[in-house]
Every structure is written in C-alpha cells, then in structure tokens.
Write a protein that holds these residues in place. Structure first.
Motif, mmCIF file in Angstrom:
data_model
loop_
_atom_site.group_PDB
_atom_site.id
_atom_site.type_symbol
_atom_site.label_atom_id
_atom_site.label_comp_id
_atom_site.label_asym_id
_atom_site.label_seq_id
_atom_site.Cartn_x
_atom_site.Cartn_y
_atom_site.Cartn_z
ATOM 1 N N LEU A 70 0.764 -54.904 14.589
ATOM 2 C CA LEU A 70 0.362 -53.806 15.461
ATOM 3 C C LEU A 70 -0.379 -52.741 14.656
ATOM 4 O O LEU A 70 -1.441 -52.270 15.078
ATOM 5 N N ILE A 71 0.153 -52.368 13.506
ATOM 6 C CA ILE A 71 -0.493 -51.365 12.653
ATOM 7 C C ILE A 71 -1.887 -51.836 12.264
ATOM 8 O O ILE A 71 -2.859 -51.085 12.318
ATOM 9 N N TYR A 72 -1.988 -53.109 11.894
ATOM 10 C CA TYR A 72 -3.285 -53.683 11.521
ATOM 11 C C TYR A 72 -4.267 -53.579 12.691
ATOM 12 O O TYR A 72 -5.402 -53.127 12.526
ATOM 13 N N CYS A 73 -3.848 -53.980 13.873
ATOM 14 C CA CYS A 73 -4.720 -53.947 15.060
ATOM 15 C C CYS A 73 -5.146 -52.524 15.411
ATOM 16 O O CYS A 73 -6.312 -52.286 15.751
ATOM 17 N N LEU A 74 -4.222 -51.593 15.334
ATOM 18 C CA LEU A 74 -4.563 -50.199 15.622
ATOM 19 C C LEU A 74 -5.660 -49.717 14.680
ATOM 20 O O LEU A 74 -6.633 -49.085 15.103
ATOM 21 N N GLU A 75 -5.509 -50.037 13.395
ATOM 22 C CA GLU A 75 -6.492 -49.594 12.401
ATOM 23 C C GLU A 75 -7.837 -50.297 12.587
ATOM 24 O O GLU A 75 -8.890 -49.669 12.487
ATOM 25 N N VAL A 76 -7.811 -51.592 12.878
ATOM 26 C CA VAL A 76 -9.047 -52.350 13.084
ATOM 27 C C VAL A 76 -9.870 -51.756 14.223
ATOM 28 O O VAL A 76 -11.089 -51.687 14.154
ATOM 29 N N TYR A 77 -9.184 -51.322 15.292
ATOM 30 C CA TYR A 77 -9.886 -50.787 16.448
ATOM 31 C C TYR A 77 -10.069 -49.278 16.400
ATOM 32 O O TYR A 77 -10.411 -48.650 17.401
ATOM 33 N N GLY A 78 -9.840 -48.684 15.243
ATOM 34 C CA GLY A 78 -10.166 -47.280 15.051
ATOM 35 C C GLY A 78 -9.137 -46.288 15.543
ATOM 36 O O GLY A 78 -9.435 -45.113 15.686
ATOM 37 N N ILE A 79 -7.923 -46.748 15.817
ATOM 38 C CA ILE A 79 -6.868 -45.828 16.251
ATOM 39 C C ILE A 79 -6.115 -45.392 15.000
ATOM 40 O O ILE A 79 -5.401 -46.172 14.394
ATOM 41 N N LYS A 80 -6.327 -44.124 14.634
ATOM 42 C CA LYS A 80 -5.787 -43.609 13.373
ATOM 43 C C LYS A 80 -5.118 -42.256 13.602
ATOM 44 O O LYS A 80 -5.111 -41.735 14.704
ATOM 45 N N GLY A 81 -4.566 -41.727 12.541
ATOM 46 C CA GLY A 81 -4.011 -40.376 12.574
ATOM 47 C C GLY A 81 -2.914 -40.184 13.601
ATOM 48 O O GLY A 81 -2.015 -41.009 13.754
#
Length: 92
Positions: A70-81
């Motif tokens: 999930l963390i990987y997918c969030l980061e791949v799609y630009g969901i950060k911070g």
C-alpha cells in the motif's frame, strides 16, 4: 475537502478513478450511486431483462492489504505527505 482533493488528484491524473465511482467525488455520493443503480434496475425490469445482484461487504478488505504494498502504491501514484499519513492512519 482539501484531503479528498489531495488523494483524488494523483488518482485522476493516472486514470485510476472510474467514472462509476461515486464515493469521495465532487457532486457525487452514495445517494447518487443508489439513484444510478435504481434507474439501471428499473430500466432492465421495464424491458423484461432479468437482473442478478451481488452485494459484497468490503469492510474487512483492509485487514488483508499488505502495508508495504500500500505504501509503495501510494508513493507511485504521487500520494505523499499528509495525505499519505492520513490514508495509512485508517489502517491503525
């Protein structure tokens, strides 16, 4: 609304939100989804088309998600911070 927009922007950018998605979208809701479903069913019944309905409770789905993926997918799609932290806090 700011949080929803921070989550939705990368998802829209990457074409990950279906036009059929109603929850968490501007001018759409669970009520608007029910109206769409009702109209679809009513139209089918009016035309003598049989309807099968399968209802799935996804409440426990998050118990089965790999946090690392999930963390990987969030980061791949630009969901950060903050948006990423809030999304992950749901799983706690």
């Amino acid at each position: 609304m700011v949080i929803v927009e921070k989550l939705n922007s990368p998802l829209k950018l990457n074409n990950l939100i279906s036009d059929h998605q109603h929850g968490f979208r501007k001018n759409r809701s669970t009520v608007s989804q029910l109206v769409v479903i009702h109209d679809y069913i009513q139209s089918a019944l009016d035309h003598g088309i049989p309807i099968d309905i399968i209802l799935i409770d996804l409440l426990k789905a998050f118990d089965r998600i790999s946090l690392r993926k999930l963390i990987y997918c969030l980061e791949v799609y630009g969901i950060k911070g903050t948006a990423k932290k809030l999304t992950l806090s749901i799983l706690e």
